[in-house]
Every structure is written in structure tokens, then in C-alpha cells.
Scaffold this active site. Structure first.
Site, PDB file in Angstrom:
ATOM      1  CG  ASN A   1      -1.878   1.121   1.292  1.00  0.00           C
ATOM      2  OD1 ASN A   1      -1.628   2.112   0.471  1.00  0.00           O
ATOM      3  ND2 ASN A   1      -2.641   1.142   2.375  1.00  0.00           N
TER       4      ASN A   1
ATOM      5  NE  ARG B   1      -5.866   1.687  -0.322  1.00  0.00           N
ATOM      6  CZ  ARG B   1      -6.154   2.884   0.179  1.00  0.00           C
ATOM      7  NH1 ARG B   1      -5.008   3.359   1.113  1.00  0.00           N
ATOM      8  NH2 ARG B   1      -7.297   3.528   0.673  1.00  0.00           N
TER       9      ARG B   1
ATOM     10  CG  HIS C   1     -12.622   3.668   3.076  1.00  0.00           C
ATOM     11  ND1 HIS C   1     -13.376   4.729   3.911  1.00  0.00           N
ATOM     12  CD2 HIS C   1     -11.460   3.767   3.336  1.00  0.00           C
ATOM     13  CE1 HIS C   1     -12.555   5.489   4.241  1.00  0.00           C
ATOM     14  NE2 HIS C   1     -11.187   5.112   4.130  1.00  0.00           N
TER      15      HIS C   1
ATOM     16  NE  ARG D   1     -10.029  13.150   3.060  1.00  0.00           N
ATOM     17  CZ  ARG D   1      -9.749  11.897   2.910  1.00  0.00           C
ATOM     18  NH1 ARG D   1     -10.846  11.012   2.984  1.00  0.00           N
ATOM     19  NH2 ARG D   1      -8.500  11.344   2.866  1.00  0.00           N
TER      20      ARG D   1
ATOM     21  CD  GLU E   1      -8.433  -1.156   4.257  1.00  0.00           C
ATOM     22  OE1 GLU E   1      -8.072  -0.524   5.318  1.00  0.00           O
ATOM     23  OE2 GLU E   1      -8.797   0.047   3.436  1.00  0.00           O
TER      24      GLU E   1
END
Ligand code: ADP
Length: 422
Positions: free
Chosen positions: A7, A111, A200, A261, A404
Site C-alpha cells: 500500500n 492497493r 474504502h 475533511r 484490507e
């Protein structure tokens, strides 16, 4: 088969070495051999952490808190390829390595953040796939170029082994047009691909699959809302195994309040700001992505632990407002997604906040008894990333640690073997 899972971010490379194949997946006999990261790439020094794991990923959540913290060391790493070389050095170290040499790696799983509309599932990377991934760079300029840098580095190091791209957006490609279109002129969607994509995906997909295992039913029999609360936060309505709506949109900015965010925002706000404050596109973009959310509201931190501490111990009002906003949005989307699916069987919390914060789980599920959601205060005390049910009502509320990397390792095998995994 040893799969090297990568990743790659702008200044970091996170990795795992996973021993898996179709038979091991079937028998649930996979092993995470080791994991690590190289952070602050290009700075002096960069920081490497590495940990031998040797554990079945399904039992990892229970063991997580008992593992010694990963060793951290300052290292000199100028770029992504140097970082990956360093990871290989750790994995093959005479004393603490988990393989004799890098030749034992048989596949690499990457990823990839954005796969646009082109990729509905993970792909073995070839010239055409690479061309299409490059075309998606414009959608995720902050992520895809770094993911690609990781691919270029591993291709240089291992030119003869298969490499697979696993996309964050792929799981959400089942969303219907009424969920993914914005109310803009349709030509804008056709011309620029401006629509909701969602992110996600590997996390939402994994926790739904894992819930099916925990309940002993196939996930395609369930209506589930998955709530991923990390630095970035998103929720998904997973209707009978398929994503039918998700809170993040064209970019990861939309939806829930996040660490830095804004989440949902009237589109005219940035336009007004640019006029009133005389700031540029880049500045307003930075404000919405890096200076807002928990951090912007509380003025304390983007880290939920610090925000909670400021609210509880220092009684700071803005920290409390940030927490209330955070939980209120989650609750609002639970209602929306239960309606979208015509009912609800389970809710899953995951990600650093979802897995570790009883307070946030409690506040965001409050007063939802009318939907059948009743969080049990004792069961909800669970901290330290343990897996299990925390509710007593008709709707199951669960904590399921995300994984993940395991999704990437498994998809790497499936893509190489040509097994359908829709
Ligand atoms: P990323 O999205 O970078 O993978 P994580 O999933 O690790 O992030 O989540 C990071 C977030 O989890 C941070 O906001 C951190 O404060 C929060 N977190 C971790 N442990 C706790 C805890 N015990 N209580 C509340 N928040 C926590």
C-alpha cells in the site's frame, strides 16, 4: 504461495507478507508472516517499522493487543523503490526475517485507490490495465500516482512475477445510476466521468464477508450498513452482498465528517469562499481536505482520541460539537441506508475509531431503537480491536476489525488463478 501486499502512499509504503492460496483460503489456513512500513520517505531520517506476525489473520484481532509494538528504526530511504528494497531486507533478515530470499515472493498485490468505471474487480496488471490505471490518475491525483510508483518499483525488482491491482472503488461499481449520479447536466458525467465512485471498498467488502462468517450465513442474504471510521470515514449500504450506496463520492471528500475533511457540503460554499476570501482553487481544496473536519471544528486535533480528551477532561465546547457532528452524520446515514435497503439486519463498525471507541459507537447509535438498534453498554465497552456483537436488539451491531491487506492478498490469488470473485 507468498504474496507481497503493498500500500504505497505519497511518503509511505506499508507492506505485509501473506502465505495464501486457493486451498488455504478455503480451509481458512492463511498466515500473515510479517508486516511493516516505511514512513517519511525522502526525509532524513525515514522511519521503518517491522514486525514478525506468524498468525492466521482471522485470529489476529484477538492477538493484536498482545503483540509487542513493532520495532521502529531510523533509516535512509530516498524513494519508493528504496523503501521496498528496505522492506525486502527486513523480510529476509537473518535473525528476524520470514523468508530466506526475495525469490520466495510469488506474487505482488497493490492497493490502487481509483479504478474509475473501468475496473469492477481486481486485475492482473498488464500493459492495457496499466494504461487504464494511468487514465484514472486524473480522478485521484493524490493517490494513484503513488500506487503506480509502487508498481513500477516492484516491476523493476521482480519483473517475472504476476502483479495484481486491487481497487478501492471496485466494490462500489454495483451502485445504480440513481445513487451514483450527481444532479448535474448528464453530459458532464459523459464527458468527464464526474459521478460518485466511493472508496474504502476493500474494507467494506471484507467486514461484510467476515460478518457472514460470524453469523454463519452468506453475505448475499443480509442487508448491512458498514461504517468505516479511520482518518477517512465512510459508510456503505451493502444490500444482499452488493454496495448500493456509499457516502464518499467523486473523491473521498463527500459524506461523513472526517479527521481533516468536511464531508457533505453545499457545493456553493467553496465558490463563495473563493470569492470572499480571494483564495485559489488549490487553497480552498486544501481547506476542505486538510484543515476541516474534526480538526477544523474542534481546533484541537484530527485524532479522535485527543478530541474526546479535550471534550471530556478539558470541557472544550468545540471539541464536543465536533464529536456531536461526527456521530449525528453517522446516525443520519443509518436512517437513509435502512430506507434505501427497505430494512436492516446488521450494522458493522470498523477502522481505528469504529474498532476502539465505545463512546462514538454509543452516541451514533443512540435513539435508533425504533429501527431495532439497541447497543448493550457492557458489550460495547470492548476496546483494543476485538471482534464481536455489541447489541441486543433485532438488528445486530458488530465490531469487526478491518483487514484490507488480506483482501488484497486474496484478490491477488483469485486474479492470478482466474477465479470469479464478484
Ligand atoms: P487510517 O484511516 O489512517 O488507517 P485508522 O483506521 O488507524 O486510520 O484510524 C485512526 C483514527 O482512529 C484516529 O482518529 C485515532 O484517534 C482513532 N482511534 C484509535 N484508537 C482510538 C480510541 N481508543 N478511541 C478513539 N479513537 C481512536
Amino acid at each position: 504461495m507468498k504474496v507481497f501486499v503493498l500500500n504505497c502512499g505519497s511518503s509511505s509504503v506499508k507492506y505485509q507478507l501473506v502465505d495464501t492460496d486457493l486451498e488455504k483460503m478455503e480451509k481458512q489456513q492463511e498466515i500473515v508472516l510479517a508486516r511493516g512500513s516505511v514512513e517519511k520517505i525522502g526525509l532524513v531520517p525515514s522511519i521503518s517499522s517491522y514486525q514478525v506476525v506468524q498468525e492466521n489473520p482471522l485470529f489476529l484481532p484477538q492477538r493484536q493487543s498482545k503483540l509487542p509494538p513493532p520495532e521502529k528504526e531510523p533509516v535512509e530511504v530516498v524513494d519508493h523503490i528504496a523503501a521496498i528494497r528496505h522492506a525486502i531486507k527486513c523480510l529476509t533478515n537473518e535473525k528476524t526475517g520470514v523468508m530466506r530470499d526475495a525469490g520466495e515472493i510469488q506474487a505482488v498485490g497493490h492497493r490502487m485507490v481509483h479504478g474509475g468505471e473501468k475496473f469492477k474487480k481486481s486485475q492482473v496488471i498488464n500493459d492495457e490495465v496499466l494504461r487504464n490505471i494511468r487514465e484514472c490518475v486524473e480522478f485521484a491525483p493524490l493517490h494513484n500516482p503513488h500506487n503506480l510508483r509502487g508498481y513500477n518499483a516492484t516491476y523493476e525488482l521482480f519483473p517475472n512475477i504476476p502483479q495484481v491491482a486491487v481497487f478501492d472503488t471496485a466494490f462500489h461499481q454495483t451502485m445504480p445510476p440513481h445513487a451514483y449520479l450527481y444532479g448535474l447536466p448528464y453530459a458532464i458525467y459523459q464527458k468527464h466521468g464526474i459521478r460518485r465512485y466511493g472508496f474504502h471498498g476493500s474494507s467494506h467488502r471484507y467486514v461484510t464477508y467476515r460478518l457472514g462468517q460470524l453469523c454463519g450465513v452468506n453475505r448475499d442474504q443480509l442487508r448491512v450498513i458498514t461504517i468505516h471510521l479511520g482518518n477517512g470515514c465512510s459508510m456503505t449500504a451493502v444490500d444482499h452482498g452488493k454496495s448500493i450506496d456509499t457516502t464518499m463520492g467523486f473523491t473521498p471528500l463527500e459524506g461523513l465528517l472526517m479527521g481533516t475533511r468536511t464531508g457533505d457540503l453545499d457545493a456553493s460554499v467553496p465558490l463563495t469562499l473563493m470569492a470572499k476570501e480571494e483564495i485559489s482553487v488549490a487553497e480552498v481544496n486544501a481547506m476542505m481536505n486538510k484543515h476541516s473536519g474534526l480538526y477544523g471544528i474542534s481546533g484541537v486535533s484530527n485524532d479522535m482520541r485527543e478530541v474526546i480528551m479535550a471534550a471530556q477532561e478539558k470541557k472544550q465546547d468545540r471539541a464536543q460539537i465536533a464529536i456531536d457532528m461526527f456521530c449525528y452524520r453517522i446516525k443520519k446515514y443509518v436512517g437513509a441506508y435502512a430506507a434505501a435497503m427497505g430494512g436492516l439486519d446488521h450494522v458493522i463498525f470498523t477502522g481505528g475509531i469504529g474498532e476502539n471507541s465505545p463512546l462514538i459507537r454509543d452516541l451514533s447509535m443512540k435513539n435508533l431503537e425504533f429501527l431495532g438498534i439497541e447497543v448493550d453498554p457492557q458489550l460495547n465497552k470492548m476496546e483494543n480491536t476485538v471482534e464481536g456483537k455489541i447489541s441486543t436488539g433485532n438488528v445486530g451491531v458488530w465490531v469487526v476489525p478491518t483487514n484490507e491487506e488480506l483482501v488484497i492478498a486474496r484478490d491477488t490469488i483469485r486474479a492470478i488463478e482466474g477465479v470469479d470473485f464478484s
